[in-house]
Design a protein around this motif. Structure first.
Motif, short mmCIF file in Angstrom:
data_model
loop_
_atom_site.label_atom_id
_atom_site.label_comp_id
_atom_site.label_asym_id
_atom_site.label_seq_id
_atom_site.Cartn_x
_atom_site.Cartn_y
_atom_site.Cartn_z
N GLY A 92 6.58 -4.83 -3.28
CA GLY A 92 6.06 -4.09 -2.15
C GLY A 92 5.17 -4.90 -1.23
N ARG A 93 4.54 -5.93 -1.75
CA ARG A 93 3.63 -6.73 -0.92
C ARG A 93 4.41 -7.71 -0.03
N SER A 121 2.36 -2.08 -5.44
CA SER A 121 2.02 -1.25 -4.27
C SER A 121 0.65 -0.61 -4.40
N VAL A 129 4.86 1.37 2.57
CA VAL A 129 5.36 0.27 1.76
C VAL A 129 6.81 0.48 1.35
N THR A 143 7.17 4.16 -5.60
CA THR A 143 6.14 3.11 -5.53
C THR A 143 5.26 3.17 -6.77
N SER A 145 2.58 0.44 -9.52
CA SER A 145 1.93 -0.84 -9.78
C SER A 145 1.88 -1.02 -11.29
#
Length: 461
Positions: A92-93, A121, A129, A143, A145
């Motif tokens: 996502g980054r 994310s 994102v 999304t 992390s």
């Protein structure tokens, strides 16, 4: 058999971090350097309502020329073919990458169900994102992390929704289910033949649920057995052929289908790191196990002494509860005793544990060695009962059980194991936090007004 879920994506998108998070292990090596994972890594995920086998892969890349990178891509393609669902992980980054589109196209060609997950994310707007990744054609991206442990529950829920329904009508394997597991060339096939060569009546042979397992049902001395014939488990770096007759995954599935595992070790080669990995897999699967040392007959006294010491160092600490048998599959020496061990282990594996006896053992254990003080408090273990069988599971209720150190947990496990004579099976402990009976109410009656001091006195008129 548990369904298989493969983690797929470009290198360094966080597949190994997600694998470790969902399996609650550190089996997958995590690094900022792309391409650390070369081979498939397998683990059991019991994060949600339905257990499944999770596969960490080395990633898919289109511009590889050969060598280890090409082998890693081949391993990933094989994992996709074996899987019921693919979790397609993107970064996502960094946003949408041209390589993501190539992977998406290959997944469509392979016609496998896909769940698109945007990792890394944390602290980002989910709508923003995930917007670019709609172009991949797999619907609304999720999304998460993995590093920050965000979105794990929702992701597991979506995985379970997309898995095919469990086959509740599948034919149950009769009798005691025994899987023979070991590295290649340790004599596994010879042992299976020797087991079948004992006086018995073969009922039938039929293919298993996978193309590389045969379930043979036989009767011996009035007891029915199902032999789950697996093959050698190679080190991951040596798994190159996509159609290798018996893969690591199939051995794991055989363990999951078994009640008792015969873990075979080659006495000539000694105990290897792969033997230790297999021992951990059997232990984590919670199955009964017999540690069988094959080709024992050709060793001299010095070699036998050295092998025993190696077993004590590498395998016995992992499978301290497992009976040790020295056999020769080729000549049939000691093979008949494996059936006797399997019966004994199965009895322990399915045993009902008396609640009164469990509490007696618990109280004696805590009186002999009280739990250590942590943070100024000593945990109190109040009572126990059996939570499950296959393997035996003991549920202990008490205060602050999460502060118990690992060495005290091992002490409790071995104490219960010895008290109930559970041979060849692991005993699992579960803890339930019990609030103090005084919590939420005053411990003592309110003191009389005359003892409250000056502030409690009313001012005289």
């Amino acid at each position: 058999m548990k369904p298989i879920v493969a983690l797929v994506g470009r290198p360094n998108v966080g597949k190994s971090t997600l694998f470790n998070r969902l399996t609650r292990t550190r089996d997958a090596l995590v690094s900022d350097t792309p391409g650390v994972t070369r081979d498939r890594i397998y683990g059991a995920c019991d994060y949600g309502q339905r257990d499944f086998i999770l596969v960490d892969t080395g990633g898919l890349e289109s511009d590889v020329e050969g060598g280890l990178e090409l082998l890693a891509v081949e391993q990933t393609r094989q994992a996709i073919q074996d899987a019921e669902l693919v979790v397609f992980l993107v970064d996502g980054r960094l946003g949408l990458h041209p390589e993501d589109a190539g992977i998406a196209e290959e997944l469509r060609r392979m016609q496998v169900p896909v769940l698109l997950v945007v990792n890394k994310s944390e602290d980002l707007d989910p709508g923003v994102v995930g917007a670019d990744f709609y172009a991949l054609g797999f619907g609304t991206p999720l999304t998460i992390s993995a590093a920050a442990n965000q979105g794990m529950g929702r992701m597991v829920d979506l995985v379970e929704e997309r898995l095919p329904p469990a086959d509740e009508e599948a034919e149950a394997l009769p009798g005691i289910r025994v899987a023979v597991v070991g590295r290649p060339n340790v004599g596994k096939s010879t042992l299976v033949n020797a087991l079948l060569g004992e006086p018995r009546m073969i009922v039938y042979d039929r293919p298993g649920t996978t193309r590389d397992a045969i379930h043979t049902v036989l009767e011996r001395d009035g007891q029915t057995y199902t032999l789950i014939d697996t093959a050698g488990v190679r080190r991951r770096s040596r798994i190159k052929e996509t159609l290798e007759k018996f893969s690591t995954l199939k051995a794991i599935q055989a363990m999951e289908a078994a009640d008792v595992v015969f873990l075979l070790v080659d006495a000539h080669e000694g105990v290897t790191d792969q033997d230790a990995r297999l021992a951990r897999l059997v232990r984590d699967a919670g199955r009964g196990v017999v540690l069988a040392v094959n080709k024992w007959d050709h060793l001299d006294d010095q070699q036998r002494h050295r092998l025993r010491r190696t077993l004590d160092i590498k395998l016995v600490p992992l499978l301290y509860y497992a009976p040790l048998r020295y056999i020769s599959a080729r000549y049939g020496t000691g093979v008949g005793h494996l059936f006797e061990a399997a019966e004994t282990i199965y009895t322990s594996y399915t045993r009902e544990l008396s609640t009164a006896e469990l509490n007696r053992v618990l109280h004696e254990a805590t009186e002999a060695h009280p739990p250590p003080v942590r943070g100024g408090f000593r945990p109190k273990l109040r009572y126990a009962h059996q939570g499950a069988k296959r393997p035996p599971t003991v549920v202990i209720h008490g205060s602050r059980p999460n502060t118990l150190p690992d060495n005290y947990l091992r002490y409790l496990e071995r104490t219960f194991q010895k008290a109930f004579e559970l041979e060849g099976v692991p005993l699992r402990l579960q803890f339930r936090k019990q609030e103090s009976p005084y919590k939420g109410r005053a411990r003592h009656k309110e003191a009389p007004k005359s003892f409250r001091g000056k502030k409690g006195k009313k001012k005289a008129k």
